[in-house]
Design a protein around this motif. Structure first.
Motif, short mmCIF file in Angstrom:
data_model
loop_
_atom_site.label_atom_id
_atom_site.label_comp_id
_atom_site.label_asym_id
_atom_site.label_seq_id
_atom_site.Cartn_x
_atom_site.Cartn_y
_atom_site.Cartn_z
N CYS A 192 -1.82 -1.53 7.74
CA CYS A 192 -3.10 -3.23 7.01
C CYS A 192 -3.18 -3.35 7.95
CB CYS A 192 -1.93 -4.13 6.11
SG CYS A 192 -1.61 -3.29 4.53
N GLY A 193 -4.52 -4.52 8.04
CA GLY A 193 -5.01 -5.51 8.66
C GLY A 193 -6.01 -6.88 8.32
N GLY A 194 -6.74 -7.23 9.42
CA GLY A 194 -7.38 -8.17 8.80
C GLY A 194 -6.58 -9.52 8.79
N GLU A 195 -6.53 -10.53 7.20
CA GLU A 195 -6.63 -11.92 7.80
C GLU A 195 -4.91 -11.50 6.15
OE1 GLU A 195 -9.49 -14.49 5.80
OE2 GLU A 195 -10.62 -14.19 7.40
N PHE A 196 -4.09 -11.73 6.19
CA PHE A 196 -3.20 -12.16 5.79
C PHE A 196 -3.19 -13.14 4.37
CE2 PHE A 196 1.03 -12.91 4.83
CZ PHE A 196 1.80 -11.86 3.64
N ASP A 197 -3.18 -12.23 2.86
CA ASP A 197 -3.44 -13.33 1.81
C ASP A 197 -2.43 -13.96 1.07
OD1 ASP A 197 -4.05 -14.13 -0.63
OD2 ASP A 197 -5.34 -12.73 -1.26
N ARG A 198 -2.01 -15.53 1.38
CA ARG A 198 -0.66 -15.45 1.10
C ARG A 198 -0.68 -15.14 -0.41
NH1 ARG A 198 2.29 -18.02 5.08
NH2 ARG A 198 0.74 -18.56 7.13
N ALA A 199 -0.90 -15.21 -1.14
CA ALA A 199 -1.17 -15.51 -2.38
C ALA A 199 -0.60 -14.42 -3.43
CB ALA A 199 -2.18 -15.91 -3.30
N THR A 200 -1.08 -12.96 -2.55
CA THR A 200 -0.39 -11.71 -2.90
C THR A 200 0.32 -11.01 -2.00
OG1 THR A 200 -3.04 -10.87 -1.80
CG2 THR A 200 -2.62 -11.10 -3.58
N ARG A 201 0.56 -11.69 -1.08
CA ARG A 201 1.68 -11.78 0.15
C ARG A 201 1.58 -9.97 0.99
NH1 ARG A 201 5.36 -14.19 0.90
NH2 ARG A 201 6.30 -12.31 2.63
N SER A 202 -0.53 -10.19 0.67
CA SER A 202 -0.27 -8.67 1.46
C SER A 202 -1.64 -8.78 2.08
CB SER A 202 -1.09 -7.68 0.53
OG SER A 202 -2.24 -7.69 -0.14
N TYR A 203 -2.16 -7.62 2.95
CA TYR A 203 -3.21 -8.55 4.04
C TYR A 203 -4.54 -8.06 3.44
CZ TYR A 203 0.05 -8.62 8.56
OH TYR A 203 0.43 -9.13 9.32
N VAL A 204 -5.67 -8.67 3.45
CA VAL A 204 -6.68 -7.94 2.62
C VAL A 204 -7.55 -6.72 2.83
CG1 VAL A 204 -7.24 -10.33 2.30
CG2 VAL A 204 -8.03 -9.32 4.12
N ASP A 205 -6.88 -5.84 4.16
CA ASP A 205 -7.80 -5.30 4.79
C ASP A 205 -6.63 -3.49 5.17
OD1 ASP A 205 -10.22 -6.24 5.20
OD2 ASP A 205 -10.12 -6.38 6.99
N ASN A 206 -7.37 -2.76 5.45
CA ASN A 206 -7.17 -1.49 6.11
C ASN A 206 -7.44 -1.25 6.82
OD1 ASN A 206 -7.15 0.65 2.76
ND2 ASN A 206 -5.09 -0.72 3.65
N VAL A 207 -5.99 -0.67 8.15
CA VAL A 207 -6.91 -0.29 9.14
C VAL A 207 -6.36 1.46 9.18
CG1 VAL A 207 -6.13 0.35 11.89
CG2 VAL A 207 -6.26 -2.14 10.65
N VAL A 208 -7.60 2.15 9.75
CA VAL A 208 -7.87 3.98 9.60
C VAL A 208 -8.06 4.41 11.11
CG1 VAL A 208 -7.73 5.94 8.73
CG2 VAL A 208 -8.47 3.71 7.38
N VAL A 209 -7.00 5.32 11.27
CA VAL A 209 -7.56 5.98 12.49
C VAL A 209 -6.95 7.54 12.25
CG1 VAL A 209 -5.71 6.53 15.36
CG2 VAL A 209 -6.05 4.14 14.28
N THR A 210 -8.22 7.58 13.31
CA THR A 210 -8.38 9.37 12.70
C THR A 210 -8.47 10.24 14.39
OG1 THR A 210 -9.82 9.02 10.70
CG2 THR A 210 -9.81 10.95 12.27
N ALA A 211 -7.11 10.63 14.08
CA ALA A 211 -6.87 12.03 15.18
C ALA A 211 -6.96 13.48 15.33
CB ALA A 211 -5.62 11.48 16.06
N GLU A 212 -8.33 14.19 16.32
CA GLU A 212 -8.43 15.59 16.44
C GLU A 212 -7.39 16.21 17.08
OE1 GLU A 212 -11.84 16.48 17.44
OE2 GLU A 212 -11.39 14.78 19.62
N PRO A 213 -6.88 17.65 16.63
CA PRO A 213 -5.91 18.62 17.60
C PRO A 213 -6.36 19.02 19.25
CG PRO A 213 -6.14 19.05 15.03
CD PRO A 213 -7.63 18.05 15.06
N VAL A 214 -5.66 18.56 19.58
CA VAL A 214 -6.05 19.19 21.02
C VAL A 214 -5.40 19.94 21.46
CG1 VAL A 214 -6.85 16.65 21.79
CG2 VAL A 214 -4.53 17.73 21.92
#
Length: 214
Positions: A192-214
């Protein structure tokens, strides 16, 4: 599972239960175009049928599946070492997030290590109101080229290199490039990321990291 069901599942993967967020090293996201290219890359895998969804039940898995379950995750750049446990979906068809914020979950009905195609998905908490920072608390700090290592059940380490870091409102997230068994082999980390919505008790965004095999 319908596309709506998959959306609910992945959003559940990245559900955070707290109000703390760390400012990232980088000011801008990067690599969105790389993620799209990887998602549409051609492969020779017999499992990677164009348009095929990620399996959601054991019965959907290929009979001769040979990919390896991950058991631990290491990201030296953010000081992260975490145990990885297999997880599926709960009775509500949502991702069964590991109860401990220090443990991350691998979606075992998707692809595993050494799969010739698709996105290996690992989700974890950013933090908890009761337990503090989670395993993915600093995920937003990852930068291009940072190393990620996964150790498999066979004891062998697989290394990856970060190629993308994105942040989207949960309601706008297109799951296609991330939650799929097709395209180039890659590792996808969610929290999760971004601002925290206290009404829903969750963050409003998703953080997504992508990595490739080496």
């Amino acid at each position: 599972m319908t596309r709506a069901g998959v959306l609910a599942l992945v959003v559940s993967v990245v559900l955070g239960l707290g109000a703390v967020w760390l400012v990232s090293r980088g000011e801008r996201d990067f690599g969105a175009e790389v993620v799209r290219e990887m998602a549409t890359a051609s492969t020779t895998s017999p499992q990677a049928v164009a348009g095929a969804p990620v399996p959601t039940r054991p019965a959907d898995l290929p009979v001769e599946r040979q990919d390896v379950p991950p058991t631990s995750l290491s990201v030296p750049g953010i000081g992260l070492t975490a145990r990885v446990v297999p997880t599926g979906v709960d009775d509500n068809a949502e991702f069964a997030v590991p109860p401990s914020v220090d443990v991350v979950g691998w979606y075992e009905f998707g692809v595993g290590l050494d799969s010739p195609a698709g996105s290996l998905v690992i989700g974890g908490h950013v933090d908890s109101a009761t337990d503090g920072p989670g395993a993915f608390y600093r995920l937003r700090e990852l930068d291009r080229g940072d190393e990620v290592a996964l150790t498999g059940q066979d004891g062998r380490v697989r290394r990856y290199r970060v190629v993308a870091r994105e942040q989207y409102p949960k309601k706008d997230l297109d799951l296609g490039p991330y939650f799929t068994s097709t395209g180039a082999p890659r590792l996808t980390l969610f929290t999760c990321g971004g601002e925290f919505d206290r009404a829903t008790r969750s963050y409003v965004d998703n953080v997504v990291v992508t990595a490739e095999p080496v």
